[in-house]
Design a protein around this motif. Structure first.
Motif, PDB file in Angstrom:
ATOM      1  N   SER A  68      16.406   3.304  -1.100  1.00 54.17           N
ATOM      2  CA  SER A  68      15.879   2.487  -0.005  1.00 54.17           C
ATOM      3  C   SER A  68      14.534   1.850  -0.366  1.00 54.17           C
ATOM      4  O   SER A  68      13.841   2.284  -1.287  1.00 54.17           O
ATOM      5  CB  SER A  68      15.688   3.349   1.246  1.00 54.17           C
ATOM      6  OG  SER A  68      14.604   4.255   1.070  1.00 54.17           O
ATOM      7  N   TYR A  69      14.199   0.840   0.381  1.00 52.73           N
ATOM      8  CA  TYR A  69      12.894   0.180   0.267  1.00 52.73           C
ATOM      9  C   TYR A  69      11.788   1.218   0.434  1.00 52.73           C
ATOM     10  O   TYR A  69      10.819   1.236  -0.320  1.00 52.73           O
ATOM     11  CB  TYR A  69      12.801  -0.908   1.344  1.00 52.73           C
ATOM     12  CG  TYR A  69      11.511  -1.672   1.367  1.00 52.73           C
ATOM     13  CD1 TYR A  69      11.360  -2.831   0.611  1.00 52.73           C
ATOM     14  CD2 TYR A  69      10.442  -1.262   2.153  1.00 52.73           C
ATOM     15  CE1 TYR A  69      10.170  -3.556   0.635  1.00 52.73           C
ATOM     16  CE2 TYR A  69       9.263  -1.975   2.189  1.00 52.73           C
ATOM     17  CZ  TYR A  69       9.123  -3.113   1.430  1.00 52.73           C
ATOM     18  OH  TYR A  69       7.944  -3.817   1.463  1.00 52.73           O
ATOM     19  N   GLU A  70      11.951   2.094   1.417  1.00 51.86           N
ATOM     20  CA  GLU A  70      10.933   3.115   1.692  1.00 51.86           C
ATOM     21  C   GLU A  70      10.785   4.087   0.523  1.00 51.86           C
ATOM     22  O   GLU A  70       9.667   4.500   0.193  1.00 51.86           O
ATOM     23  CB  GLU A  70      11.278   3.856   2.990  1.00 51.86           C
ATOM     24  CG  GLU A  70      11.123   3.000   4.241  1.00 51.86           C
ATOM     25  CD  GLU A  70      12.215   1.930   4.439  1.00 51.86           C
ATOM     26  OE1 GLU A  70      11.962   0.968   5.185  1.00 51.86           O
ATOM     27  OE2 GLU A  70      13.310   2.054   3.845  1.00 51.86           O
ATOM     28  N   TYR A 102       5.684  -9.908  -0.642  1.00 47.96           N
ATOM     29  CA  TYR A 102       6.811  -9.951   0.284  1.00 47.96           C
ATOM     30  C   TYR A 102       7.417 -11.356   0.296  1.00 47.96           C
ATOM     31  O   TYR A 102       6.755 -12.343   0.006  1.00 47.96           O
ATOM     32  CB  TYR A 102       6.379  -9.528   1.693  1.00 47.96           C
ATOM     33  CG  TYR A 102       5.282 -10.390   2.279  1.00 47.96           C
ATOM     34  CD1 TYR A 102       5.597 -11.553   2.990  1.00 47.96           C
ATOM     35  CD2 TYR A 102       3.941 -10.056   2.125  1.00 47.96           C
ATOM     36  CE1 TYR A 102       4.597 -12.356   3.519  1.00 47.96           C
ATOM     37  CE2 TYR A 102       2.945 -10.850   2.648  1.00 47.96           C
ATOM     38  CZ  TYR A 102       3.282 -11.999   3.350  1.00 47.96           C
ATOM     39  OH  TYR A 102       2.278 -12.797   3.861  1.00 47.96           O
ATOM     40  N   GLU A 106       9.988 -10.102   7.745  1.00 51.11           N
ATOM     41  CA  GLU A 106      10.585  -8.768   7.839  1.00 51.11           C
ATOM     42  C   GLU A 106      10.084  -7.868   6.711  1.00 51.11           C
ATOM     43  O   GLU A 106       9.713  -6.715   6.933  1.00 51.11           O
ATOM     44  CB  GLU A 106      12.117  -8.846   7.795  1.00 51.11           C
ATOM     45  CG  GLU A 106      12.769  -7.473   7.836  1.00 51.11           C
ATOM     46  CD  GLU A 106      14.268  -7.505   7.577  1.00 51.11           C
ATOM     47  OE1 GLU A 106      14.803  -6.429   7.266  1.00 51.11           O
ATOM     48  OE2 GLU A 106      14.882  -8.576   7.663  1.00 51.11           O
ATOM     49  N   GLU A 107      10.054  -8.412   5.500  1.00 49.04           N
ATOM     50  CA  GLU A 107       9.574  -7.628   4.366  1.00 49.04           C
ATOM     51  C   GLU A 107       8.078  -7.338   4.500  1.00 49.04           C
ATOM     52  O   GLU A 107       7.613  -6.264   4.123  1.00 49.04           O
ATOM     53  CB  GLU A 107       9.865  -8.377   3.062  1.00 49.04           C
ATOM     54  CG  GLU A 107      10.146  -7.448   1.916  1.00 49.04           C
ATOM     55  CD  GLU A 107      10.643  -8.174   0.682  1.00 49.04           C
ATOM     56  OE1 GLU A 107       9.793  -8.729  -0.053  1.00 49.04           O
ATOM     57  OE2 GLU A 107      11.864  -8.182   0.448  1.00 49.04           O
ATOM     58  N   THR A 109       6.476  -6.859   7.303  1.00 51.34           N
ATOM     59  CA  THR A 109       6.384  -5.766   8.284  1.00 51.34           C
ATOM     60  C   THR A 109       6.738  -4.437   7.630  1.00 51.34           C
ATOM     61  O   THR A 109       6.058  -3.430   7.852  1.00 51.34           O
ATOM     62  CB  THR A 109       7.304  -6.052   9.483  1.00 51.34           C
ATOM     63  OG1 THR A 109       6.871  -7.270  10.098  1.00 51.34           O
ATOM     64  CG2 THR A 109       7.270  -4.921  10.489  1.00 51.34           C
ATOM     65  N   ARG A 110       7.784  -4.429   6.813  1.00 54.73           N
ATOM     66  CA  ARG A 110       8.170  -3.196   6.127  1.00 54.73           C
ATOM     67  C   ARG A 110       7.071  -2.737   5.167  1.00 54.73           C
ATOM     68  O   ARG A 110       6.815  -1.536   5.030  1.00 54.73           O
ATOM     69  CB  ARG A 110       9.484  -3.395   5.379  1.00 54.73           C
ATOM     70  CG  ARG A 110      10.659  -3.578   6.320  1.00 54.73           C
ATOM     71  CD  ARG A 110      11.937  -3.801   5.576  1.00 54.73           C
ATOM     72  NE  ARG A 110      12.502  -2.484   5.216  1.00 54.73           N
ATOM     73  CZ  ARG A 110      13.584  -2.334   4.496  1.00 54.73           C
ATOM     74  NH1 ARG A 110      14.242  -3.395   4.033  1.00 54.73           N
ATOM     75  NH2 ARG A 110      14.037  -1.130   4.216  1.00 54.73           N
ATOM     76  N   ALA A 114       4.961   0.727   5.209  1.00 51.30           N
ATOM     77  CA  ALA A 114       4.875   1.588   4.025  1.00 51.30           C
ATOM     78  C   ALA A 114       3.434   1.950   3.704  1.00 51.30           C
ATOM     79  O   ALA A 114       3.138   3.095   3.334  1.00 51.30           O
ATOM     80  CB  ALA A 114       5.534   0.903   2.834  1.00 51.30           C
TER      81      ALA A 114
END
Length: 183
Positions: A68-70, A102, A106-107, A109-110, A114
């Motif tokens: 995952s991204y996380e 990013y 959306e990216e 915000t992610r 993080a």
């Protein structure tokens, strides 16, 4: 592999960042390069002057069904100190800055989430200086930088700095079962 994505960030010298990410399950490739500057097709020598505005970065292509991204962000914050402004250890200059690039809101915000999660983890004391910047262009570094550590493990910088970081990384993420079998 219907869920292939990319992420680009800088966390100091790209040799060890690239080497570590290439060991992770779900990472298809990690490519050393340059982003965040104002010159097209920068060279390593130009980036090292600090005058092009680029950071040494790694662009990671990954299968989001496996990693995952996380999880990638957790690795990112494990591999470098996000509280050091324009440096990592003895590597000093804006090209070594902590930065997450990013592609869209959306990216972004992610990435913000993080950064907050890393702050709350307590892993690093001090004020975070990690930049969030829109990815405008990624320039792959020269061929000799790709897989540099694997090709040059006894080079002095690699044996003194990169090697120990990779061993620490392998121990921690190996225990979590996140490494490819060949790592």
């Amino acid at each position: 592999m219907d869920n292939v994505k990319q992420i680009t960030f800088g966390g100091g010298c790209f040799w060890c960042v690239e080497s570590c990410f290439n060991m992770l399950n779900g990472v298809i490739s990690a490519v050393s390069g340059y982003s965040g500057g104002h010159k097209n097709h920068p060279t390593y020598e130009e980036v090292c002057t600090g005058e092009t505005g680029h950071a040494e970065v790694v662009q990671i292509t990954y299968d989001a069904d496996i990693i995952s991204y996380e999880q990638l962000m957790d690795v990112f914050f494990f591999l470098h100190d996000p509280t050091q402004l324009n440096r990592q250890g003895n590597d000093i200059g804006t090209q070594y800055r902590s930065v997450i690039f990013y592609k869209d809101e959306e990216e972004k915000t992610r990435a913000e989430l993080a950064v907050e999660a890393s702050k709350k983890s307590g892993r690093w004391e001090g004020t975070y200086v990690t930049e969030l910047s829109e990815l405008e262009k990624f320039w792959a570094a020269e061929k000799y930088h790709q897989g540099y550590y694997n090709e040059n493990p006894s080079q002095p910088y690699c044996s003194a700095v990169v090697g120990p970081k990779i061993q620490k990384f392998k121990k921690y993420f190996g225990e979590l079962g996140m490494l490819k079998n060949e790592a």
